[in-house]
Design a protein around this motif. Structure first.
Motif, PDB file in Angstrom:
ATOM      1  N   GLY A  84       0.793  -1.229   0.000  1.00  0.00           N
ATOM      2  CA  GLY A  84       0.000   0.000   0.000  1.00  0.00           C
ATOM      3  C   GLY A  84       0.819   1.270   0.000  1.00  0.00           C
ATOM      4  O   GLY A  84       0.259   2.373   0.050  1.00  0.00           O
ATOM      5  N   GLN A  85       2.153   1.151  -0.046  1.00  0.00           N
ATOM      6  CA  GLN A  85       3.022   2.322  -0.006  1.00  0.00           C
ATOM      7  C   GLN A  85       3.737   2.542  -1.336  1.00  0.00           C
ATOM      8  O   GLN A  85       3.809   1.642  -2.179  1.00  0.00           O
ATOM      9  CB  GLN A  85       4.071   2.165   1.107  1.00  0.00           C
ATOM     10  CG  GLN A  85       3.492   2.133   2.502  1.00  0.00           C
ATOM     11  CD  GLN A  85       4.585   2.081   3.564  1.00  0.00           C
ATOM     12  OE1 GLN A  85       5.709   1.644   3.320  1.00  0.00           O
ATOM     13  NE2 GLN A  85       4.260   2.554   4.763  1.00  0.00           N
ATOM     14  N   ILE A  86       4.265   3.768  -1.477  1.00  0.00           N
ATOM     15  CA  ILE A  86       5.105   4.090  -2.618  1.00  0.00           C
ATOM     16  C   ILE A  86       6.357   4.816  -2.123  1.00  0.00           C
ATOM     17  O   ILE A  86       6.371   5.390  -1.032  1.00  0.00           O
ATOM     18  CB  ILE A  86       4.382   4.971  -3.664  1.00  0.00           C
ATOM     19  CG1 ILE A  86       3.941   6.311  -3.055  1.00  0.00           C
ATOM     20  CG2 ILE A  86       3.193   4.231  -4.267  1.00  0.00           C
ATOM     21  CD1 ILE A  86       3.345   7.292  -4.085  1.00  0.00           C
ATOM     22  N   LEU A  87       7.406   4.756  -2.942  1.00  0.00           N
ATOM     23  CA  LEU A  87       8.639   5.514  -2.684  1.00  0.00           C
ATOM     24  C   LEU A  87       8.795   6.516  -3.826  1.00  0.00           C
ATOM     25  O   LEU A  87       8.819   6.134  -4.995  1.00  0.00           O
ATOM     26  CB  LEU A  87       9.840   4.573  -2.623  1.00  0.00           C
ATOM     27  CG  LEU A  87      11.213   5.234  -2.416  1.00  0.00           C
ATOM     28  CD1 LEU A  87      11.267   5.972  -1.083  1.00  0.00           C
ATOM     29  CD2 LEU A  87      12.327   4.182  -2.510  1.00  0.00           C
ATOM     30  N   VAL A  88       8.872   7.796  -3.456  1.00  0.00           N
ATOM     31  CA  VAL A  88       8.920   8.877  -4.447  1.00  0.00           C
ATOM     32  C   VAL A  88      10.222   9.649  -4.292  1.00  0.00           C
ATOM     33  O   VAL A  88      10.606  10.023  -3.177  1.00  0.00           O
ATOM     34  CB  VAL A  88       7.733   9.850  -4.252  1.00  0.00           C
ATOM     35  CG1 VAL A  88       7.815  11.026  -5.231  1.00  0.00           C
ATOM     36  CG2 VAL A  88       6.408   9.114  -4.411  1.00  0.00           C
ATOM     37  N   PRO A  95      -1.453  -0.419  -5.945  1.00  0.00           N
ATOM     38  CA  PRO A  95      -1.999  -0.774  -7.261  1.00  0.00           C
ATOM     39  C   PRO A  95      -2.239   0.419  -8.188  1.00  0.00           C
ATOM     40  O   PRO A  95      -2.283   0.245  -9.418  1.00  0.00           O
ATOM     41  CB  PRO A  95      -3.322  -1.478  -6.920  1.00  0.00           C
ATOM     42  CG  PRO A  95      -3.674  -0.991  -5.540  1.00  0.00           C
ATOM     43  CD  PRO A  95      -2.376  -0.780  -4.845  1.00  0.00           C
ATOM     44  N   ASP A  96      -2.389   1.609  -7.634  1.00  0.00           N
ATOM     45  CA  ASP A  96      -2.726   2.762  -8.465  1.00  0.00           C
ATOM     46  C   ASP A  96      -1.513   3.539  -8.965  1.00  0.00           C
ATOM     47  O   ASP A  96      -1.651   4.458  -9.775  1.00  0.00           O
ATOM     48  CB  ASP A  96      -3.645   3.722  -7.702  1.00  0.00           C
ATOM     49  CG  ASP A  96      -4.972   3.081  -7.345  1.00  0.00           C
ATOM     50  OD1 ASP A  96      -5.371   2.126  -8.043  1.00  0.00           O
ATOM     51  OD2 ASP A  96      -5.602   3.518  -6.366  1.00  0.00           O
ATOM     52  N   PHE A  97      -0.317   3.194  -8.468  1.00  0.00           N
ATOM     53  CA  PHE A  97       0.869   3.952  -8.837  1.00  0.00           C
ATOM     54  C   PHE A  97       1.968   2.997  -9.291  1.00  0.00           C
ATOM     55  O   PHE A  97       2.273   2.025  -8.596  1.00  0.00           O
ATOM     56  CB  PHE A  97       1.365   4.802  -7.665  1.00  0.00           C
ATOM     57  CG  PHE A  97       0.376   5.861  -7.240  1.00  0.00           C
ATOM     58  CD1 PHE A  97       0.346   7.103  -7.860  1.00  0.00           C
ATOM     59  CD2 PHE A  97      -0.537   5.603  -6.224  1.00  0.00           C
ATOM     60  CE1 PHE A  97      -0.569   8.072  -7.467  1.00  0.00           C
ATOM     61  CE2 PHE A  97      -1.453   6.565  -5.827  1.00  0.00           C
ATOM     62  CZ  PHE A  97      -1.475   7.803  -6.456  1.00  0.00           C
ATOM     63  N   LEU A 121       8.332   8.183   1.546  1.00  0.00           N
ATOM     64  CA  LEU A 121       8.010   6.763   1.666  1.00  0.00           C
ATOM     65  C   LEU A 121       6.770   6.642   2.546  1.00  0.00           C
ATOM     66  O   LEU A 121       6.775   7.047   3.712  1.00  0.00           O
ATOM     67  CB  LEU A 121       9.172   5.988   2.298  1.00  0.00           C
ATOM     68  CG  LEU A 121       8.922   4.507   2.598  1.00  0.00           C
ATOM     69  CD1 LEU A 121       8.640   3.729   1.316  1.00  0.00           C
ATOM     70  CD2 LEU A 121      10.119   3.905   3.349  1.00  0.00           C
ATOM     71  N   GLY A 122       5.688   6.114   1.979  1.00  0.00           N
ATOM     72  CA  GLY A 122       4.470   5.955   2.765  1.00  0.00           C
ATOM     73  C   GLY A 122       3.257   5.741   1.890  1.00  0.00           C
ATOM     74  O   GLY A 122       3.367   5.524   0.674  1.00  0.00           O
ATOM     75  N   GLU A 123       2.089   5.787   2.521  1.00  0.00           N
ATOM     76  CA  GLU A 123       0.841   5.667   1.779  1.00  0.00           C
ATOM     77  C   GLU A 123       0.568   6.976   1.040  1.00  0.00           C
ATOM     78  O   GLU A 123       0.696   8.054   1.619  1.00  0.00           O
ATOM     79  CB  GLU A 123      -0.316   5.362   2.729  1.00  0.00           C
ATOM     80  CG  GLU A 123      -0.213   4.015   3.412  1.00  0.00           C
ATOM     81  CD  GLU A 123      -1.389   3.755   4.341  1.00  0.00           C
ATOM     82  OE1 GLU A 123      -2.466   4.351   4.108  1.00  0.00           O
ATOM     83  OE2 GLU A 123      -1.239   2.982   5.307  1.00  0.00           O
ATOM     84  N   PRO A 124       0.179   6.888  -0.221  1.00  0.00           N
ATOM     85  CA  PRO A 124      -0.011   8.096  -1.027  1.00  0.00           C
ATOM     86  C   PRO A 124      -1.392   8.737  -0.818  1.00  0.00           C
ATOM     87  O   PRO A 124      -2.175   8.898  -1.761  1.00  0.00           O
ATOM     88  CB  PRO A 124       0.161   7.585  -2.457  1.00  0.00           C
ATOM     89  CG  PRO A 124      -0.319   6.168  -2.399  1.00  0.00           C
ATOM     90  CD  PRO A 124       0.072   5.655  -1.032  1.00  0.00           C
ATOM     91  N   LYS A 125      -1.688   9.129   0.414  1.00  0.00           N
ATOM     92  CA  LYS A 125      -2.989   9.728   0.703  1.00  0.00           C
ATOM     93  C   LYS A 125      -3.094  11.109   0.046  1.00  0.00           C
ATOM     94  O   LYS A 125      -2.264  11.983   0.296  1.00  0.00           O
ATOM     95  CB  LYS A 125      -3.187   9.860   2.212  1.00  0.00           C
ATOM     96  CG  LYS A 125      -3.277   8.525   2.947  1.00  0.00           C
ATOM     97  CD  LYS A 125      -3.424   8.720   4.453  1.00  0.00           C
ATOM     98  CE  LYS A 125      -3.493   7.396   5.181  1.00  0.00           C
ATOM     99  NZ  LYS A 125      -3.569   7.573   6.661  1.00  0.00           N
TER     100      LYS A 125
END
Length: 334
Positions: A37-41, A86-88, A105-109
């Motif tokens: 559920g997380q992404i790294l940007v 799943p969305d990114f 780093l975290g959930e992309p809220k």
């Protein structure tokens, strides 16, 4: 990837008056991997906004304050370099509250995708980002300008003010900007198409308003507060609308905020003063961005960015907002 370091600015203390480098702690922490559920940007550009000063205060507001020891809150754009969401996907460019750091780093809220092939990335932090949304909805929904109205903008050469004034022109209004310095005032008239400008640094604002607004002020879009708000209240037209978008002159006060002394002008002129928070309009952002992009494509709307380079310059770059040193939307290139 775990060997990489993430440079971060944490809120170390709650400032009284202007923030300084001592307000923040600079740290370097090992970079982790995204969990489910997380992404790294990888952050590319950060938005520096007056609202950041309010986020440092431990006071009730429209958003919780930044906690001591937490990464300083900031909106920004960056590129996804790892994803368990799943969305990114890796390679996506995103806009969101990424914080003052190299990596998020975290959930992309609240994150959403942006397309660098359609517009330069800094534009998604100015006209096509929260700045543009603020100008659009505060002016059109709260200010409700009508063709022929006289619209006065304080902080007119700043990020929000410059866009709000141009939208008022698009809507057929007479637009007068209040800004600091001859260069900014010339920019308003020669580049952005304002009808008049008042240089608060070299002339009496009340006299300038009398000159530029002989029939009074129908809409006042206020980004500054304080003495300038007081001066404009004396020139209100009947049924005027005062939009309280910001009050940058008051954000670093060590004493109580200075309220309007001339507020009875609201009563006499049957006028109204209304506050504004942009996130109330989040469901309508996409439609507004499409209209704004159309105006830009037609050459009706211009956006000016003031880009400062280097994450480590953050504390000093932020202060440009409060000295009036920035010219356009202040952006930090990471």
């Amino acid at each position: 990837m775990s060997a990489q370091l993430n440079r971060q600015f944490l809120l170390a203390q709650r400032p009284v008056g202007l923030p300084s480098r001592d307000t923040f702690s600079y740290v370097e922490t090992p970079l982790g991997e995204p969990a489910a559920g997380q992404i790294l940007v990888k952050n590319l550009y950060l938005s520096l906004d007056p609202a950041m000063r309010g986020w440092m205060n431990d006071a009730k507001s429209y958003i919780p304050p930044v906690g001591l020891g937490e990464v300083m809150r900031a909106l920004g754009v960056g590129q996804v370099i790892a994803s368990q969401h799943p969305d990114f996907a890796v390679g996506d460019h995103v806009n969101g509250a990424v914080g003052v750091q190299d990596y998020f780093l975290g959930e992309p809220k609240g994150f959403y995708k942006v397309d660098p092939s359609r517009a330069p990335l800094p534009l998604y932090l100015s006209a096509l980002g929260m700045t543009g949304m603020t100008a659009y909805f505060a002016l059109l929904d709260v200010g409700a300008p009508k063709a022929g109205d006289t619209v006065v903008i304080s902080g007119a050469a700043g990020a929000v003010g410059s866009i709000a004034g141009q939208i008022a022109r698009i809507k057929g209004c007479r637009v007068v900007g209040i800004a600091g310095g001859q260069e900014k005032c010339r920019f308003l008239i020669d580049e952005l198409g304002f009808d008049g400008a008042i240089d608060y640094k070299s002339e009496d604002v009340a006299a300038g308003l009398k000159r530029e607004c002989p029939k009074g002020v129908n809409v006042f879009f206020d980004n500054v507060g304080g003495d300038i708000l007081d001066a404009v209240l004396t020139r209100l037209a009947p049924k005027a609308r005062v939009v309280i978008c910001g009050a940058i002159s008051q954000y670093n006060n060590k004493e109580a905020v200075k309220g309007p002394a001339n507020y009875l002008a609201l009563l006499v002129n049957r006028a109204r003063m209304e506050g504004f928070v942009v996130m109330d309009y989040a469901a309508q952002f996409a439609d507004a961005a499409r209209e704004m992009a159309g105006w830009m494509a037609e050459g009706k709307l211009k956006s000016k960015e003031d880009i400062v380079e280097g994450l480590t310059t953050f504390p000093e770059a932020l202060l440009k907002l409060f000295s009036g040193e920035n010219f356009g939307k202040l952006v930090l290139k990471v």
